[in-house]
Each structure stands twice: as C-alpha cells, then as structure tokens.
Design an enzyme around this catalytic site. Structure first.
Site, PDB file in Angstrom:
ATOM      1  N   HIS A  70      30.305   3.845 -15.045  1.00  0.00           N
ATOM      2  CA  HIS A  70      29.475   2.640 -15.032  1.00  0.00           C
ATOM      3  C   HIS A  70      28.387   2.763 -16.083  1.00  0.00           C
ATOM      4  O   HIS A  70      28.295   3.786 -16.760  1.00  0.00           O
ATOM      5  CB  HIS A  70      28.917   2.343 -13.636  1.00  0.00           C
ATOM      6  CG  HIS A  70      27.989   3.394 -13.074  1.00  0.00           C
ATOM      7  ND1 HIS A  70      28.391   4.674 -12.773  1.00  0.00           N
ATOM      8  CD2 HIS A  70      26.662   3.344 -12.769  1.00  0.00           C
ATOM      9  CE1 HIS A  70      27.366   5.357 -12.288  1.00  0.00           C
ATOM     10  NE2 HIS A  70      26.300   4.581 -12.280  1.00  0.00           N
ATOM     11  N   HIS A  72      25.032   2.913 -16.169  1.00  0.00           N
ATOM     12  CA  HIS A  72      23.678   3.469 -16.026  1.00  0.00           C
ATOM     13  C   HIS A  72      23.419   4.576 -17.055  1.00  0.00           C
ATOM     14  O   HIS A  72      24.336   5.322 -17.423  1.00  0.00           O
ATOM     15  CB  HIS A  72      23.477   3.998 -14.601  1.00  0.00           C
ATOM     16  CG  HIS A  72      23.231   2.897 -13.612  1.00  0.00           C
ATOM     17  ND1 HIS A  72      23.455   3.038 -12.262  1.00  0.00           N
ATOM     18  CD2 HIS A  72      22.768   1.624 -13.794  1.00  0.00           C
ATOM     19  CE1 HIS A  72      23.142   1.892 -11.652  1.00  0.00           C
ATOM     20  NE2 HIS A  72      22.736   1.027 -12.554  1.00  0.00           N
ATOM     21  N   ASP A  74      22.071   7.480 -17.048  1.00  0.00           N
ATOM     22  CA  ASP A  74      22.404   8.878 -16.785  1.00  0.00           C
ATOM     23  C   ASP A  74      23.912   9.112 -16.752  1.00  0.00           C
ATOM     24  O   ASP A  74      24.371  10.220 -16.467  1.00  0.00           O
ATOM     25  CB  ASP A  74      21.735   9.365 -15.487  1.00  0.00           C
ATOM     26  CG  ASP A  74      22.069   8.503 -14.281  1.00  0.00           C
ATOM     27  OD1 ASP A  74      22.453   7.329 -14.471  1.00  0.00           O
ATOM     28  OD2 ASP A  74      21.952   9.000 -13.146  1.00  0.00           O
ATOM     29  N   HIS A  75      24.687   8.080 -17.064  1.00  0.00           N
ATOM     30  CA  HIS A  75      26.147   8.216 -17.138  1.00  0.00           C
ATOM     31  C   HIS A  75      26.695   7.928 -18.534  1.00  0.00           C
ATOM     32  O   HIS A  75      27.824   8.296 -18.836  1.00  0.00           O
ATOM     33  CB  HIS A  75      26.815   7.303 -16.101  1.00  0.00           C
ATOM     34  CG  HIS A  75      26.504   7.717 -14.696  1.00  0.00           C
ATOM     35  ND1 HIS A  75      27.401   8.391 -13.894  1.00  0.00           N
ATOM     36  CD2 HIS A  75      25.371   7.602 -13.971  1.00  0.00           C
ATOM     37  CE1 HIS A  75      26.827   8.667 -12.730  1.00  0.00           C
ATOM     38  NE2 HIS A  75      25.595   8.185 -12.744  1.00  0.00           N
ATOM     39  N   HIS A 128      27.859  -0.388  -6.297  1.00  0.00           N
ATOM     40  CA  HIS A 128      26.686   0.252  -6.910  1.00  0.00           C
ATOM     41  C   HIS A 128      26.289  -0.559  -8.148  1.00  0.00           C
ATOM     42  O   HIS A 128      25.128  -0.909  -8.335  1.00  0.00           O
ATOM     43  CB  HIS A 128      27.033   1.686  -7.254  1.00  0.00           C
ATOM     44  CG  HIS A 128      25.972   2.429  -8.018  1.00  0.00           C
ATOM     45  ND1 HIS A 128      24.736   2.715  -7.501  1.00  0.00           N
ATOM     46  CD2 HIS A 128      25.975   2.936  -9.284  1.00  0.00           C
ATOM     47  CE1 HIS A 128      24.015   3.367  -8.410  1.00  0.00           C
ATOM     48  NE2 HIS A 128      24.749   3.515  -9.494  1.00  0.00           N
ATOM     49  N   ASP A 147      29.005   6.877  -8.951  1.00  0.00           N
ATOM     50  CA  ASP A 147      27.902   6.783  -7.986  1.00  0.00           C
ATOM     51  C   ASP A 147      28.287   5.948  -6.774  1.00  0.00           C
ATOM     52  O   ASP A 147      27.415   5.431  -6.072  1.00  0.00           O
ATOM     53  CB  ASP A 147      26.664   6.164  -8.653  1.00  0.00           C
ATOM     54  CG  ASP A 147      25.954   7.138  -9.582  1.00  0.00           C
ATOM     55  OD1 ASP A 147      26.382   8.306  -9.668  1.00  0.00           O
ATOM     56  OD2 ASP A 147      24.963   6.724 -10.221  1.00  0.00           O
ATOM     57  N   HIS A 185      26.308  13.584  -8.865  1.00  0.00           N
ATOM     58  CA  HIS A 185      24.927  13.887  -8.490  1.00  0.00           C
ATOM     59  C   HIS A 185      24.858  14.866  -7.328  1.00  0.00           C
ATOM     60  O   HIS A 185      25.571  14.707  -6.328  1.00  0.00           O
ATOM     61  CB  HIS A 185      24.174  12.610  -8.102  1.00  0.00           C
ATOM     62  CG  HIS A 185      23.879  11.712  -9.261  1.00  0.00           C
ATOM     63  ND1 HIS A 185      22.992  12.043 -10.258  1.00  0.00           N
ATOM     64  CD2 HIS A 185      24.368  10.491  -9.589  1.00  0.00           C
ATOM     65  CE1 HIS A 185      22.934  11.060 -11.144  1.00  0.00           C
ATOM     66  NE2 HIS A 185      23.771  10.107 -10.768  1.00  0.00           N
TER      67      HIS A 185
HETATM   68 ZN   LIG Z   1      24.393   4.753 -11.248  1.00  0.00          ZN
END
Ligand SMILES: [Zn+2]
Length: 269
Positions: A70, A72, A74-75, A128, A147, A185
């Site tokens: 996805h 975000h 941090d991805h 998410h 996530d 995570h």
């Molecule tokens: Zn995320």
C-alpha cells in the site's frame, strides 16, 4: 550459511528460497525474499534502503522488484533509492498508481507475480487503505498481508467502511491455518497489552503474551505469525465470540459491529 542480522530472522521456505526479516527502526521489517536458483530477490515494501542493500551485497542476489502492499510512507519510502541503486522495478496496486510514484506494474485482483519459479497471487484487501493488496502463495503457505493483519492486531482503518476491512480480514482468516502471515510491523507486545486490558482472563491471550515475551527477550521477531495463531488470539478475528463482543460492550451484536467497536477502542487506547 549466512547468519541473520541482529533483531531479524531468516525463514528457509524451501531448500533454495528464504525470507529475510530485516529490522528497520523500532518496529518495521523489510521483507526480502531470496531465490538461490535464479539469484533473484523480491522485496515486499520498502521502509529503508540500507538494510536491504547490505543484505543483497552480502548474499549476492539481484533485486528484481519492490512489491508495495500500500501507499504509506513506511512501505514505499525507499522505492526511489532502491530503484536508483539496483535498477529494480516497482510493483503496486493499480488503485494506488496515483500515489505510489514510478510504478512499473499496476496490479489487480487475480494477477500473478513471480519470483523465479514461485508464483504469488495478488488479492485486493481494502480497509487499512482503499488500495491495499496482499501477495499470497499457496505453494509456500505464505501471505504478505501488509498492514491488514498484525500479530494480535490489525491496521488502523484509514479509508473505507468497517465492513470492507472486516471482509478483507475474513478472507485472510480463511487461508489454511498453517499459512504464514508476513506483516511488516513488530507491534505484537503493544497489541497484546491492549487485548489483555480488554480480556485479562483470556487463556489464548495469556499464552500469546508468554510467547511474545520469550521471542523479544531473545532478540527475535515475533513474525511471521500464522493464520491459525491469529484465529486463536487475535480479537479482531474473534469478533463472533460472545465473550469478545461482551468485552467491548457489544453483546449480541453482529461480528462486523463488534469488529468496528474493537477498532474504535484500540484507536483511542
Ligand atoms: Zn500502513
């Protein structure tokens, strides 16, 4: 035999394929698949370039692509750096093409991606985020779920309806129980603290806490988890249980409403 980096882990999936969990920061992992037959590597999500490049250098594999679950930060944060360093391709959801810069391949439900001889099916699992995808391998009993599900938890619902996220999670929960869920995570201890606050006498949560404490004390990741383990201890997958519904003030309500109440409770915990 290479050794796993501190705080990380290596999972030998077949005699020639392994999954490296490379720790990034406090609670992220870069998930790197290394195929010894073709010397090709596939990275699922890109929190940071450093550990990935170091591992590739060490093992001598060539990064073929980053598969983004996805959009975000941090991805996808290391997408550009990894492409510049290795020439790898960037793969991600067609639905996220407008917000994952530089996608070379736009993936949809039912598409297949390959690492060497190993196929992964793309599932669209919104909740998410609206464009969230998973990569599922029946052959390897492995699912990269981003996530959407965590050990004893799930991702916050940023986009869409509770019933959408619930349906996506139910789809993952219907995979064979031995299927490994490679989420990115290390939230397991915090998730369990929250869950035990709601259900302090639940034996499955108590057992999971012992397991997580042992792994963390030994410097090991608690991931990947499995579908079977999450069905036992993840309250978000147990929303149909009367005791879980009662714990969150939803006795007698349908599972999707219990799920929404659990998510709301966790968001304010
Ligand atoms: Zn995320």
């Amino acid at each position: 035999m290479r050794s796993a980096p501190a705080g990380g882990a290596r999972l030998q999936l077949t005699s020639t394929l392994c999954l490296e969990l490379l720790p990034v920061g406090a609670d992220n992992y870069a998930l790197l698949l290394l195929d010894d037959e073709t010397r090709a590597a596939l990275l699922v999500d890109s929190p940071a370039p450093g550990p990935v490049l170091a591992q590739l250098e060490l093992s001598g594999h060539r990064l073929v692509a980053v598969l983004n679950t996805h959009h975000h930060g941090d991805h996808i944060g290391a997408n550009a750096g990894l492409r510049a360093a290795t020439g790898c391709a960037l793969w991600g959801a067609a639905a996220d093409a407008h917000r994952i810069p530089g996608l070379d391949r736009q993936l949809r439900e039912g598409d297949e991606v390959l690492l060497g001889a190993h196929p992964f099916q793309i599932w669209e699992i919104p909740g998410h985020t609206a464009g969230h995808i998973a990569a599922v391998s029946a052959e390897l009993a492995l699912c990269f779920c981003g996530d959407t599900l965590f050990f004893a938890g799930c991702g916050r619902r940023f986009e869409g309806e509770a019933r959408t996220q619930w349906a996506s999670q139910q789809r993952l929960a219907a995979l064979p129980p031995a299927t490994r869920l490679a989420c990115a995570h290390e939230y397991s201890a915090a998730n369990l603290r929250w869950a035990r606050g709601l259900m302090p006498d639940d034996p499955a949560l108590a057992a999971a806490e012992v397991e997580v404490q042992a792994a963390r004390a030994a410097g090991r990741p608690t991931l990947p988890t499995t579908v079977g383990a999450e069905l036992r201890h993840n309250l978000f997958l147990r929303a149909a249980e009367p005791a879980v519904a009662a714990a969150v003030g939803c006795a007698g309500r349908p599972p999707v409403e219990v799920f929404a109440a659990l998510r709301a409770h966790k968001d304010t915990a």
